[in-house]
Every structure is written in C-alpha cells, then in structure tokens.
Enzyme design. Structure first.
Site, mmCIF file in Angstrom:
data_model
loop_
_atom_site.group_PDB
_atom_site.id
_atom_site.type_symbol
_atom_site.label_atom_id
_atom_site.label_comp_id
_atom_site.label_asym_id
_atom_site.label_seq_id
_atom_site.Cartn_x
_atom_site.Cartn_y
_atom_site.Cartn_z
ATOM 1 N N CYS A 114 8.706 16.217 -15.961
ATOM 2 C CA CYS A 114 8.672 17.667 -16.198
ATOM 3 C C CYS A 114 8.273 18.450 -14.948
ATOM 4 C CB CYS A 114 7.729 17.979 -17.357
ATOM 5 S SG CYS A 114 8.315 17.309 -18.923
ATOM 6 N N GLU A 115 8.655 17.941 -13.806
ATOM 7 C CA GLU A 115 8.671 18.665 -12.541
ATOM 8 C C GLU A 115 9.986 18.307 -11.867
ATOM 9 O OE1 GLU A 115 4.314 18.414 -13.365
ATOM 10 O OE2 GLU A 115 5.872 16.909 -13.333
ATOM 11 N N GLU A 165 3.168 -7.226 11.851
ATOM 12 C CA GLU A 165 2.867 -7.000 10.435
ATOM 13 C C GLU A 165 4.054 -6.346 9.735
ATOM 14 O OE1 GLU A 165 -0.497 -4.535 10.928
ATOM 15 O OE2 GLU A 165 -1.739 -6.124 11.764
ATOM 16 N N PRO A 166 5.170 -7.053 9.628
ATOM 17 C CA PRO A 166 6.350 -6.460 8.988
ATOM 18 C C PRO A 166 6.171 -6.321 7.478
ATOM 19 C CG PRO A 166 6.734 -8.781 9.428
ATOM 20 C CD PRO A 166 5.404 -8.436 10.057
ATOM 21 N N TYR A 178 7.479 0.056 -0.967
ATOM 22 C CA TYR A 178 6.777 1.282 -1.369
ATOM 23 C C TYR A 178 7.445 1.981 -2.558
ATOM 24 C CZ TYR A 178 4.797 0.329 3.164
ATOM 25 O OH TYR A 178 4.204 -0.305 4.228
ATOM 26 N N TYR A 232 8.188 11.886 0.685
ATOM 27 C CA TYR A 232 8.461 12.161 2.092
ATOM 28 C C TYR A 232 9.945 12.151 2.434
ATOM 29 C CZ TYR A 232 7.129 7.124 2.021
ATOM 30 O OH TYR A 232 6.942 5.808 1.696
ATOM 31 N N GLY A 290 6.423 -1.386 11.759
ATOM 32 C CA GLY A 290 7.039 -0.071 11.643
ATOM 33 C C GLY A 290 8.494 -0.060 12.059
#
Length: 405
Positions: A328-329, A259-260, A356, A302, A218
């Site tokens: 279309c949003e 855990e990178p 991601y 996010y 993280g």
C-alpha cells in the site's frame, strides 16, 4: 538454468519464490579464483550478508571459500554451516565491545574499523590477532548508498589517522595480522581500485607482522545485456603483479584476500512471482504481482535494475508494462518495460535476485516471506519453507487487558 526450468520450479513450489542456481555460483567462484591464479596464497571469503541461507553457505564452503561476516549472528550461521572459526573474518561497524569480545572468544578473525574500539580491545586482549579496516578515501562505486570507502563514509579508519593508529597499536603491543579495505559495491573503474590498493600497500608497510591483506570486494555484475561489469580478468592480472611485487618488498609471502558477495550470488538468483491483475489506466498497463518491496526492496531502496521476463509466455508478442506490487505504497519494480504479453496468472522472473533480496525481505503488511529453492544437479531442492501465520505470531506476546484496563 533456463526459463523452462524456472517455470517448472514455479509450478512445483508456487510463488513468490527465490531460486538459486548452484552451478552459476560455482562458475563465479572459479572465475575469480582463476583471475588470481598467479597469487601463491589466495583466500576468498564469501560475504554472508548478500545471501545467508545456511544451505547456500554450506555449498560455498564446499567450494573452498572462507566467510566474511558483519554480525555475531552471521558468525554463528557460518559455524553452523560448517566453516571452521579460523576461516571466518568478522568486520562489524558500530557494534559494542561486548559483541566483538564474544566473537573473538569463538576463535574468529577480528577486523576493527574505529580507533575507540581498537584501543579498548587492544588494551584487554593484546595477543589476539586483529585486522584493521582502513578507509582509503576512494570513491570506487557508482551508487552513494553502497560506496563505503569515500572520505565521508562511516566505515574504516581514515588514512589520515595512521599516526594515531600506530600509537594505539604500539602502546598496547597489539597483534596486528591483517590490513583491510572495502570501497563498496559497483566498482566501475579498475584504475580507481588499483589506486586504492596502492594506499593499502603503503599502510601495510607500517605493520611488520602481517599475514594477509584484504582488498574487500564490490565487483560490479551486469544487470542487462551490454551492461558494464568489472573486468575481473584484467583486475586479476594487474593486481597480481602489484601484490607479488609488494610481497617481495615486504619480505614475506602474504595472503591476498577478497570478500565477494554479490559477485558470487547475484546472477545465480531469480525471484519468481505470479501476476494477480493486469490493469490498464489512461496511459499505463500495470502488471500487478503477488509481491512487493517486502520481498524485493532493491529497486525501491536504491534504484537497482532487475530484468523481468514472462516465463509463462516467453515467446509472446512484446508489449510495454509497468510491473508493480501489492504493497500500500508505491512499489514499482520496473516502469515501461518491454515484456512478452502478460496474462493474469502468468509467472514473472526477476533476474539478479541472488544478492540482497531475501536477506533484506520483511513481514511488512504482515505478509509471509517466501520459500527458497536451490537448483543443483538439474534438480530443485527446498532450502527454506515459506513462512506461515504461526511464524508471524511466534514471538509476539498477547497481553491480558482485562487486568490492565
């Protein structure tokens, strides 16, 4: 890798396109390794979910990493990429006992994060080595969507459930060989992380046959000039002291694991897209690109920030644009951004697109997912082809309605 390289790749492969710089991945891997050089046994398990292309996995395996996985599919990808089963750790959340049994049969390190499955698995397979994921009840991240170690998180076994946890492991005589935590992404305060590590050390004292302690990851990466990031060097220096002291107290040299994911690949990645339309309204100039949140959902999902550059006109006069997609949003990548003057047909580059981005892409609006390219030794190598219409139809079944209606 510079803008000229990216533009050359864009002209060769077209857009939209994901591009990864192998040298940057290597730099980040070595940076983390060097920060913890004072630890005798260090293991870095790359978090597959950040970027799961098999060529990227194979490259990271060659650097010496293990693998962190969250699904049996990621485990199988890791095995296909050349990882040995014992170098893979599997940390699912809310999956069935059947899936965990399938993974265990492959010889992969199991990490369990709830008491129900722990008791079921321990009763059936007491000799199988199991790691336990602890929830330290620490809010270490800056975004509630990606902070997973707080008290209301669905992840991990609460530190307040240690008595119950011990009862299960003692009754089943399970082989507990590891303790794990993961506070979530965007660690802003090293002291908070070190506080969580103390909780993990205290938990580890309850188990006498550990071989490793896994501190998750993280670590925050910078998203723009002057942005705050986790001071890996300071964390390495301070946590190394604490870890080595604990090993002496524990009476055994343990392995320190991380855990990178984002830390290794985020800054190595670029997303390239072409401008379809420059559209001016009464108050805004829109640069409308040939992509949308189907390819890069993080800003909409996010609120992540991705620096945007016009690699077709990097020295042009800067103007203010809102960069938007073709979905279309509302799919706004950046509002009121200062970017070198944009013309229709220009290529834009989005930084920090290694983690991601492709792994969260979709076929929304029946659009194709883009190709992926790995830049290594000053050359561009295609590592995933752009999808085609046949890919869209591949698993669909067309019913014969003449017999049904």
């Amino acid at each position: 890798m510079n803008n000229a390289d990216l533009l050359s790749i864009a002209k060769q492969f077209g857009g939209p396109l994901y591009v990864y710089d192998a040298e940057k991945i290597k730099f980040q891997y070595n940076r983390l390794s060097n920060a913890f050089s004072g630890v005798k046994n260090l293991k870095l398990n790359y978090a597959t979910k950040a970027l799961s292309n098999i060529s990227v996995l194979s490259y990271i395996q060659k650097l010496g990493a293990g693998l962190d996985t969250v699904s049996i599919q990621e485990v199988r990808l890791g095995l296909a990429a050349g990882f040995e089963p014992h170098t893979i750790i599997y940390t699912p959340n809310g999956v069935s006992l059947n899936e965990i049994e399938e993974v265990a049969a492959l010889g992969v390190q199991i990490n369990i994060d709830n008491l129900s499955i722990l008791e079921q698995f321990g009763s059936k397979y007491p000799k199988t080595p199991v790691c336990i994921r602890i929830n330290p009840h620490v809010m270490a991240g800056g975004n509630s969507n990606i902070s997973v170690g707080h008290i209301d998180s669905k992840f991990g076994i609460s530190i307040h459930q240690i008595p119950h946890l011990k009862r299960i492991t003692e009754n089943t005589k399970m082989n507990i060989n590891g303790i794990h935590m993961h506070t979530g992404s965007d660690i802003l305060d090293i002291d908070v992380f070190l506080h969580a590590s103390e909780i993990l050390f205290e938990t580890a004292k309850h188990f006498k046959d550990l071989s490793f302690i896994d501190f998750g990851s993280g670590f925050k990466v910078p998203y723009k000039t002057g942005d705050i990031e986790t001071n890996i060097e300071e964390l390495g220096e301070r946590l190394t002291v604490k870890f080595n002291e604990f090993c002496k107290e524990y009476g055994r040299e343990l392995t320190l694991a991380f855990e990178p994911g984002k830390f290794l690949v985020s800054e190595a990645g670029y997303f390239i897209s072409k401008v379809n339309v420059v559209k001016q309204t009464t108050s805004t100039v829109f640069a409308q690109i040939d992509s949308g949140f189907n390819h890069l959902i993080r800003p909409m999902f996010y609120g992540s920030y991705h620096e945007i550059e016009n690699i077709s006109n990097p020295e042009g006069r800067e103007r203010f644009y809102s960069v938007v997609g073709y979905i279309c949003e509302t799919d706004t990548f950046g509002s009121n951004r200062k970017i070198s003057e944009i013309n229709e047909g220009d290529f834009l580059s989005f930084k920090n697109a290694g983690a991601y981005c492709q792994t969260m892409a979709s076929n929304y609006n029946s659009r194709f997912r883009p190709a992926e390219v790995l830049w290594i030794n000053e050359e561009a190598h295609l590592i995933r082809k752009e999808e085609t219409f046949d890919d869209i139809l591949h698993n669909q079944v067309v019913l014969d309605f003449s017999e049904l209606i």
